[in-house]
Design an enzyme around this catalytic site. Structure first.
Site, short mmCIF file in Angstrom:
data_model
loop_
_atom_site.label_atom_id
_atom_site.label_comp_id
_atom_site.label_asym_id
_atom_site.label_seq_id
_atom_site.Cartn_x
_atom_site.Cartn_y
_atom_site.Cartn_z
N LYS A 175 -27.24 -12.18 108.38
CA LYS A 175 -27.12 -11.30 107.22
C LYS A 175 -28.27 -10.29 107.23
O LYS A 175 -29.42 -10.63 106.95
CB LYS A 175 -27.18 -12.07 105.89
CG LYS A 175 -26.75 -11.16 104.73
CD LYS A 175 -27.33 -11.53 103.39
CE LYS A 175 -28.70 -11.04 103.13
NZ LYS A 175 -28.89 -9.58 103.10
N GLU A 250 -40.89 -15.89 108.16
CA GLU A 250 -41.88 -14.88 108.59
C GLU A 250 -42.04 -13.94 107.42
O GLU A 250 -41.10 -13.22 107.07
CB GLU A 250 -41.38 -14.10 109.81
CG GLU A 250 -41.03 -14.94 111.02
CD GLU A 250 -42.23 -15.64 111.60
OE1 GLU A 250 -43.36 -15.20 111.39
OE2 GLU A 250 -42.02 -16.68 112.27
N CYS A 284 -45.14 -5.75 108.73
CA CYS A 284 -45.83 -6.94 108.23
C CYS A 284 -47.18 -7.11 108.90
O CYS A 284 -48.07 -7.74 108.35
CB CYS A 284 -44.97 -8.17 108.46
SG CYS A 284 -44.44 -8.31 110.16
N GLU A 381 -50.04 -6.70 99.42
CA GLU A 381 -49.28 -6.03 100.48
C GLU A 381 -48.60 -4.81 99.87
O GLU A 381 -47.84 -4.94 98.91
CB GLU A 381 -48.23 -6.97 101.08
CG GLU A 381 -47.50 -6.31 102.25
CD GLU A 381 -46.39 -7.17 102.85
OE1 GLU A 381 -45.59 -7.74 102.08
OE2 GLU A 381 -46.32 -7.24 104.09
P1 NAD Z 1 -36.90 -8.98 101.18
O1 NAD Z 1 -37.57 -10.30 101.04
O2 NAD Z 1 -36.64 -8.19 99.98
O3 NAD Z 1 -35.49 -9.14 101.93
C1 NAD Z 1 -35.38 -9.80 103.17
C2 NAD Z 1 -33.96 -10.33 103.32
O4 NAD Z 1 -33.76 -11.35 102.33
C3 NAD Z 1 -32.87 -9.29 103.07
O5 NAD Z 1 -31.81 -9.52 103.98
C4 NAD Z 1 -32.44 -9.59 101.64
O6 NAD Z 1 -31.13 -9.17 101.37
C5 NAD Z 1 -32.56 -11.10 101.61
N1 NAD Z 1 -32.69 -11.67 100.26
C6 NAD Z 1 -33.21 -11.10 99.16
N2 NAD Z 1 -33.11 -11.94 98.10
C7 NAD Z 1 -32.56 -13.08 98.57
C8 NAD Z 1 -32.22 -14.34 97.97
N3 NAD Z 1 -32.43 -14.59 96.67
N4 NAD Z 1 -31.66 -15.30 98.75
C9 NAD Z 1 -31.45 -15.09 100.07
N5 NAD Z 1 -31.73 -13.90 100.68
C10 NAD Z 1 -32.29 -12.92 99.95
O7 NAD Z 1 -37.81 -8.20 102.25
P2 NAD Z 1 -37.67 -6.70 102.78
O8 NAD Z 1 -38.06 -5.81 101.63
O9 NAD Z 1 -36.35 -6.50 103.44
O10 NAD Z 1 -38.76 -6.66 103.93
C11 NAD Z 1 -40.10 -6.44 103.68
C12 NAD Z 1 -40.92 -7.71 103.70
O11 NAD Z 1 -40.68 -8.41 104.91
C13 NAD Z 1 -42.41 -7.47 103.66
O12 NAD Z 1 -43.03 -8.38 102.79
C14 NAD Z 1 -42.84 -7.73 105.09
O13 NAD Z 1 -44.19 -8.07 105.24
C15 NAD Z 1 -41.91 -8.79 105.50
N6 NAD Z 1 -41.78 -8.83 106.96
C16 NAD Z 1 -42.36 -9.85 107.64
C17 NAD Z 1 -42.28 -9.90 109.02
C18 NAD Z 1 -42.90 -11.04 109.79
O14 NAD Z 1 -42.52 -11.23 110.93
N7 NAD Z 1 -43.81 -11.80 109.22
C19 NAD Z 1 -41.61 -8.90 109.71
C20 NAD Z 1 -41.02 -7.86 108.99
C21 NAD Z 1 -41.11 -7.85 107.60
#
Ligand code: NAD
Length: 477
Positions: A175, A250, A284, A381
């Site tokens: 997803k 992650e 990230c 962040e």
């Molecule tokens: P997000 O947490 O908003 O969304 C990530 C995913 O989770 C999306 O597919 C979203 O639709 C899904 N999601 C949201 N709510 C959910 C729920 N209640 N249940 C299940 N799935 C749900 O993150 P984002 O805004 O897409 O990405 C940015 C964040 O990701 C930043 O905090 C960044 O640091 C982190 N990130 C971490 C890494 C790593 O490897 N550590 C890499 C890239 C991004």
């Protein structure tokens, strides 16, 4: 791939979602909508979980490892043949510079090649148990694994999640983030073309609260591989607890970049802007807290600001662009709110923080000094093009300040004294740290965070092992 998929890939078929809502895809460089994508409902997630289970039991689990490896190599080959068109699509959807997008798509192909090779190295052990007999372990696949991915590296992070799970013999429901679903659908299409059996990789775009939530609670899903924010990661962990699903998370970061006076600090000053502003800071691993030894602080800041001002910001489809727009208007406003707060608190915004004129969610990289350690801009962040620099004089005090955060993902240490660099790297609480480099991610090495930055590791053999269960078998004498 001029025409790209916009439907759900469910059990080998492309289906219009049955739900009323559609995901609207915008080009952040022009602010124009250029696609609408089906959004999976709870029912469709359920159907995908069931189809994934059937595919797991009927074809994938028991396929000879060599045949599975050939199929993964086939996906890698097709990714390479389509790199340019997938990269163009990624740039239009995320706003990232085309050069970066090409690199990421190619890196995705390498991830599939690596795990195709790794299949032959997924070994158990023989164990000399005290009572005699033969004791050995098997690494068995889990079943259906869900991959939930973010919008900042949509294609590459999908490859990080999907390839090791498939290699280990699991089926996968992917997803992608609702803002950026297109290239994950392309991955599904290429996997189909490569001959992956129906239901082994399914791609269902959808919202987090509906599709994501349904994956995290579905009883047939055995593991969630998640990349995203710490807040949503914690929610998923709670949802997964009810039926003891495995999770790998992650999450966010606020990584340090530590520069000692004995380093090649001119080089560090020149290279460090891209360690935080690449992908417009939506990374990230962004090294958004900089610790500079006091004796070089003023000169370093001045060279760092000059290097930042030289960065080429603009149309991400041009080859020489280094910084594109942010992914959305909301993300830009969030970064602007941190900059406004820093200014309101009397901190020095030495350069950047303004929009470019015209359309596109552009924001010039902002460099901030004079922050206090309790400032939000220093602690939280931001996920945008904002960096803070603070001086330090004492190594031990600096290390406690570095570790005074709930995050622990990545970071850099710059020094020509390797003993010192290793001592500091050893003390920094993070899953990844680079010395005299900003490189954090290597396909062959584990990647992930300490503390609130995550649980488990992507990449390397660790990621593949984490998609298996260990079974111990004992044969009596
Ligand atoms: P997000 O947490 O908003 O969304 C990530 C995913 O989770 C999306 O597919 C979203 O639709 C899904 N999601 C949201 N709510 C959910 C729920 N209640 N249940 C299940 N799935 C749900 O993150 P984002 O805004 O897409 O990405 C940015 C964040 O990701 C930043 O905090 C960044 O640091 C982190 N990130 C971490 C890494 C790593 O490897 N550590 C890499 C890239 C991004």
């Amino acid at each position: 791939m001029n025409k790209f998929p916009t439907k759900l890939l469910l059990n080998g078929k492309w289906l219009e979602g049955s739900g009323a809502s559609r995901l609207v895809v915008t080009n952040p460089a022009t602010e124009e909508t250029f696609a609408e994508v089906s959004s999976a409902t709870v029912g469709e997630i359920g159907s995908a979980a069931e189809a994934g289970q059937v595919a797991f039991e009927s074809s994938w689990r028991d396929m000879p490892p060599g045949q599975r490896a050939e199929l993964l190599r086939g996906i890698a080959k097709l990714i390479r043949e389509n790199t340019e068109s997938i990269a163009q699509l990624e740039t239009r959807n995320v706003g990232k510079p085309i050069g970066d997008a090409r690199w990421e798509i190619d890196a995705g192909a390498k991830v599939f090649e690596y795990y195709a090779g790794a299949i032959g190295h997924l070994c158990g052990q023989t164990i000399p148990v005290a009572r005699g007999g033969l004791d050995f372990t098997l690494r068995q696949p889990m079943g259906v694994i869900a991959a939930i991915t973010p919008w900042n590296f949509p294609f590459l992070i999908a490859c990080w999640k999907v390839a090791p799970a498939l290699a280990a013999g699991n089926s996968v429901v992917l997803k992608p983030a609702s803002l950026t679903p297109l290239t994950a659908l392309c991955l599904g299409q290429l996997a189909q073309e490569a001959g992956l059996p129906d239901g082994v990789l399914q791609v269902l775009p959808g919202s987090g609260h509906e599709a994501g939530n349904a994956l995290a609670t579905h009883p047939l899903i055995r593991k969630i591989g998640f990349t995203g924010s710490t807040e949503v990661g914690a929610k998923i962990m709670k949802l997964a607890a009810d039926d003891i699903k495995r999770v790998s998370l992650e999450l966010g970061g606020k990584s340090p970049n530590i520069v000692f006076a004995d380093a090649d600090w001119h080089r560090a000053a020149l290279e460090s802007p891209m360690s935080v502003f690449a992908n417009t800071g939506q990374d990230c691993c962004a090294r958004s807290r900089m610790f500079i030894e006091q004796s070089i602080f003023d000169d370093f800041v001045s060279q760092f600001v000059s290097a930042t001002e030289e960065l080429n910001i603009g149309d991400p489809l041009l080859d020489d662009t280094q910084i594109g727009p942010m992914v959305s208007s909301d993300q830009r406003e969030l970064s602007e709110s941190f900059i406004a707060e820093a200014k309101g608190d009397g901190r020095n915004v030495l350069t950047g923080g303004e929009r470019l004129s015209g359309s596109g969610f552009y924001l010039k990289p902002a460099v901030v000094t004079g922050t206090e350690i309790n400032d939000r801009v220093w602690r939280e962040e931001i996920f945008g093009p904002v960096v803070c620099l603070r001086p330090f004089s004492d190594e031990a005090a600096m290390i406690s300040e570095v570790n005074d955060t709930s995050f622990g993902l990545s970071g850099s240490v710059w020094s020509k004294d390797l003993n010192r660099a290793l001592r500091v790297a050893n003390r920094v609480e993070s899953g990844v740290i680079s010395i005299n480099s900003h490189s954090s991610v290597h396909t062959e090495a584990p990647f992930g965070g300490f503390k609130s930055s995550g649980l488990g590791r992507d990449l390397g053999m660790s990621a593949m092992e984490a998609c298996t269960e260990i079974k111990n078998i004992y044969v009596g004498e």
